[in-house]
Design an enzyme around this catalytic site. Structure first.
Site, short mmCIF file in Angstrom:
data_model
loop_
_atom_site.label_atom_id
_atom_site.label_comp_id
_atom_site.label_asym_id
_atom_site.label_seq_id
_atom_site.Cartn_x
_atom_site.Cartn_y
_atom_site.Cartn_z
N CYS A 1 -6.39 -23.74 -2.47
CA CYS A 1 -6.73 -24.33 -1.17
C CYS A 1 -8.08 -25.05 -1.24
CB CYS A 1 -6.75 -23.26 -0.10
SG CYS A 1 -5.12 -22.55 0.16
N CYS B 1 11.07 -4.33 -11.91
CA CYS B 1 12.11 -3.61 -11.16
C CYS B 1 13.24 -3.13 -12.06
CB CYS B 1 12.63 -4.44 -10.00
SG CYS B 1 13.64 -5.86 -10.46
ZN LIG Z 1 12.28 -7.68 -10.90
#
Ligand SMILES: [Zn+2]
Length: 345
Positions: A190, A249
């Site tokens: 930004c 994950c």
């Molecule tokens: Zn993942």
């Protein structure tokens, strides 16, 4: 937490009338506990939206303080906040308590680093991303997947932005989308590339809607990655598949939570400033430090922050021992200035 039930209902009558929410949805919103990480342009839009929607508990997390250049897009702050140099978490809580004194606001003036991330998201139902850098988002992703906590990713720079709901155990995580953060130096920020306030408004408000849908629980959360380029009015969506080999994950390795020591000094989103973390959290007496530093330069302290002006630089020290060193040219210089004025860490 809530006042007279009639008063609370009246306050939110326009969204209770909306069939997607209704009285039962509003009750769930009032019971929800949500953390907003980062209170810049996105985070202030998100915190504002969630507070006005009646989310019963809001944890407001940010490491920075209000500056004049924030006011173009960070909608909870005022010139007085910038003059006072208030921490954003504190300034946001002060503004929102004026909007609704019946919700619980929990400001945390803190870095969202690997050593603190898990503590900062403890005991909430949902985390919403208002951060301004990918490094923090990878830490947030690790912490939320590890805790099986849903979070809503959002980012914006220039005229474009993107957002995605991340529901551990159901859909992809951030590392399924992007295995590693791209090399930081080349990314627009930004500060370097600019940002328009409508894009942070749009992305932040989509994050608010997704948060409300997750809390109310009757509508399926959006399953796509949504990208917006505002100058060309381009909205596009794509499906993201869960990657079974994803280190986070899939394999449940939380590498970004374990990368603590090398990030003691970080450059702040394209600004001419570095944040220096102490080796361990300190509980500083800022008034005492103010006395000690009075010979070193122009120094002043509030209960949140000490500001030292020395050699044309501005050094700000927070109670937890963290400092923002303005005007430093390198990490090494920031660290040596920290050591010189604020201690041996
Ligand atoms: Zn993942």
């Amino acid at each position: 937490m809530s006042g007279a039930p009639g008063g609370r209902e009246g306050r939110h009558s326009r969204q209770v009338a909306f069939s997607g929410i209704g009285p039962e949805g509003q009750r769930k919103i009032a019971e929800a506990r949500v953390a907003v990480v980062g209170l810049g342009a996105l985070g202030t839009v998100i915190a504002n939206g969630l507070a006005r929607s009646g989310v019963g508990y809001l944890r407001l997390i940010d490491r920075d303080y209000v500056e004049l250049s924030n006011l173009q897009r960070q909608l909870l702050y005022t010139e007085a906040d910038a003059r006072e140099g208030l921490p954003k978490a504190e300034a946001a809580a002060r503004r929102l308590v004026e909007v609704d004194s019946g919700i619980e606001l929990d400001p945390r003036v803190s870095d969202f680093g690997p050593d603190r991330a898990e503590e900062l998201i403890r005991d909430v139902d949902l985390v919403v991303d208002g951060t301004d850098n990918l490094e923090t988002r990878f830490i947030l992703n690790d912490a939320c997947v590890k805790a099986k906590l849903p979070w809503i990713y959002g980012g914006a720079v220039m005229d474009h932005g993107a957002t995605m709901d991340i529901i551990p155990g159901e859909g992809p995580c951030l590392r399924c989308l992007m295995p590693e953060p791209p090399e930081g130096q080349d990314l627009p920020t930004c500060a370097s590339a600019g940002v328009l306030n409508p894009i942070t408004g749009i992305i932040g408000n989509i994050e608010v809607v997704e948060a409300l849908k997750l809390i109310v629980g009757t509508e399926r959360p959006r399953k796509t990655y949504l990208a917006v380029s505002l100058w060309s009015t381009d909205f596009s969506e794509c499906e993201v598949e869960r990657d079974p080999a994803c280190p986070c994950c899939g394999q449940r390795r939380f590498e970004f939570l374990e990368r603590a020591p090398s990030h003691a000094v970080v450059s702040l989103c394209g600004r001419d400033a570095f944040q220096v973390m102490p080796q361990s959290t300190r509980d500083m007496d800022l008034a005492l430090a103010c006395q000690r530093l009075s010979a070193a330069g122009k120094v002043r302290a509030t209960s949140f922050m000490l500001t030292l002006e020395v050699d044309g630089r501005e050094l700000r020290l927070f109670r937890d021992g963290r400092a923002i060193i303005g005007g430093a040219k390198s990490r090494d210089q920031a660290l040596s200035l920290y050591t010189e004025y604020f201690g041996a860490d």
